[in-house]
Design a protein around this motif. Structure first.
Motif, PDB file in Angstrom:
ATOM      1  N   LYS A  35       4.422  -6.062 -10.896  1.00 31.52           N
ATOM      2  CA  LYS A  35       5.624  -7.017 -11.112  1.00 31.52           C
ATOM      3  C   LYS A  35       5.444  -8.314 -10.022  1.00 31.52           C
ATOM      4  CE  LYS A  35       8.923  -4.799 -14.255  1.00 31.52           C
ATOM      5  NZ  LYS A  35       8.032  -3.415 -14.550  1.00 31.52           N
ATOM      6  N   ILE A  36       4.773  -7.454  -8.806  1.00 33.50           N
ATOM      7  CA  ILE A  36       4.257  -8.243  -7.914  1.00 33.50           C
ATOM      8  C   ILE A  36       3.358  -8.263  -7.611  1.00 33.50           C
ATOM      9  CG2 ILE A  36       6.755  -7.510  -6.899  1.00 33.50           C
ATOM     10  CD1 ILE A  36       5.297  -5.288  -5.498  1.00 33.50           C
ATOM     11  N   ILE A  39      16.670  -1.766   2.110  1.00 28.03           N
ATOM     12  CA  ILE A  39      17.576  -2.379   1.745  1.00 28.03           C
ATOM     13  C   ILE A  39      17.853  -3.488   1.697  1.00 28.03           C
ATOM     14  CG2 ILE A  39      20.337  -1.854   1.750  1.00 28.03           C
ATOM     15  CD1 ILE A  39      20.710   0.604   2.809  1.00 28.03           C
ATOM     16  N   LYS A  40      17.699  -3.941   2.839  1.00 27.50           N
ATOM     17  CA  LYS A  40      17.946  -5.496   3.081  1.00 27.50           C
ATOM     18  C   LYS A  40      16.411  -6.254   2.472  1.00 27.50           C
ATOM     19  CE  LYS A  40      20.927  -5.504   7.101  1.00 27.50           C
ATOM     20  NZ  LYS A  40      20.144  -6.818   8.373  1.00 27.50           N
ATOM     21  N   LEU A  41      15.274  -5.444   2.422  1.00 25.02           N
ATOM     22  CA  LEU A  41      13.869  -6.616   1.593  1.00 25.02           C
ATOM     23  C   LEU A  41      14.153  -6.374  -0.199  1.00 25.02           C
ATOM     24  CD1 LEU A  41      11.149  -4.657   4.069  1.00 25.02           C
ATOM     25  CD2 LEU A  41      11.671  -7.142   4.046  1.00 25.02           C
ATOM     26  N   SER A  42      15.135  -5.396  -0.472  1.00 23.01           N
ATOM     27  CA  SER A  42      15.490  -5.152  -1.628  1.00 23.01           C
ATOM     28  C   SER A  42      16.103  -6.127  -2.222  1.00 23.01           C
ATOM     29  CB  SER A  42      15.258  -3.569  -2.219  1.00 23.01           C
ATOM     30  OG  SER A  42      16.136  -3.246  -1.615  1.00 23.01           O
ATOM     31  N   GLY A  82      13.328   1.563  -3.700  1.00 23.72           N
ATOM     32  CA  GLY A  82      11.953   2.783  -3.858  1.00 23.72           C
ATOM     33  C   GLY A  82      10.954   2.054  -4.242  1.00 23.72           C
ATOM     34  N   CYS A  83      10.199   1.133  -4.301  1.00 25.97           N
ATOM     35  CA  CYS A  83       9.142   0.322  -4.612  1.00 25.97           C
ATOM     36  C   CYS A  83       8.984  -0.257  -3.247  1.00 25.97           C
ATOM     37  CB  CYS A  83       9.432  -0.747  -5.942  1.00 25.97           C
ATOM     38  SG  CYS A  83       7.512  -1.644  -5.773  1.00 25.97           S
ATOM     39  N   ILE A  84       9.748  -0.943  -2.761  1.00 25.44           N
ATOM     40  CA  ILE A  84       9.640  -1.393  -1.430  1.00 25.44           C
ATOM     41  C   ILE A  84       8.970  -0.256  -0.516  1.00 25.44           C
ATOM     42  CG2 ILE A  84      10.451  -2.470   0.500  1.00 25.44           C
ATOM     43  CD1 ILE A  84      10.528  -4.593  -1.363  1.00 25.44           C
ATOM     44  N   HIS A  90       2.492   4.581  -0.196  1.00 19.43           N
ATOM     45  CA  HIS A  90       2.136   4.365  -1.262  1.00 19.43           C
ATOM     46  C   HIS A  90       1.701   4.149  -2.406  1.00 19.43           C
ATOM     47  CE1 HIS A  90       4.216   8.175   0.826  1.00 19.43           C
ATOM     48  NE2 HIS A  90       5.241   7.279   0.483  1.00 19.43           N
ATOM     49  N   SER A  91       1.775   2.757  -1.967  1.00 19.33           N
ATOM     50  CA  SER A  91       1.848   2.112  -3.754  1.00 19.33           C
ATOM     51  C   SER A  91       0.988   0.785  -2.673  1.00 19.33           C
ATOM     52  CB  SER A  91       2.805   1.114  -4.517  1.00 19.33           C
ATOM     53  OG  SER A  91       3.441   1.115  -4.075  1.00 19.33           O
ATOM     54  N   TRP A  92       0.051  -0.536  -3.688  1.00 22.47           N
ATOM     55  CA  TRP A  92      -0.359  -1.267  -2.546  1.00 22.47           C
ATOM     56  C   TRP A  92      -0.995  -1.167  -0.889  1.00 22.47           C
ATOM     57  CZ3 TRP A  92      -0.391  -5.696  -5.834  1.00 22.47           C
ATOM     58  CH2 TRP A  92       0.267  -5.704  -6.704  1.00 22.47           C
TER      59      TRP A  92
END
Length: 72
Positions: free
Chosen positions: A24-25, A45-48, A56-58, A65-67
């Motif tokens: 999705k990104i 939190i602020k980035l999300s 969790g994705c952020i 862990h991803s990207w």
């Protein structure tokens, strides 16, 4: 399948990055997230909230862990 491995579309039986049908990104947004992350000041939190992506994705992006193939 060999074509996908040879051209970097697959990694350990998983599609990586934006090539995944669930993505999705994109890599540009991941770079922005990594660049804007400042521990204890502009955290997950602020980035999300800013990018409207789950915390969790952020955190998965920040902690590699991803990207992880995206380098800033």
């Amino acid at each position: 399948m060999k074509h996908a491995w040879k051209n970097g579309f697959k990694n350990n039986n998983h599609l990586i990055g934006k090539r995944s049908h669930n993505a999705k990104i994109n890599e540009e947004l991941v770079r922005k997230i990594k660049q804007n992350y400042i521990p204890h000041k502009f955290g997950s939190i602020k980035l999300s909230k800013k990018y409207k992506i789950k915390r969790g994705c952020i955190e998965s992006i920040i902690y590699g862990h991803s990207w992880k193939h995206v380098i800033i």
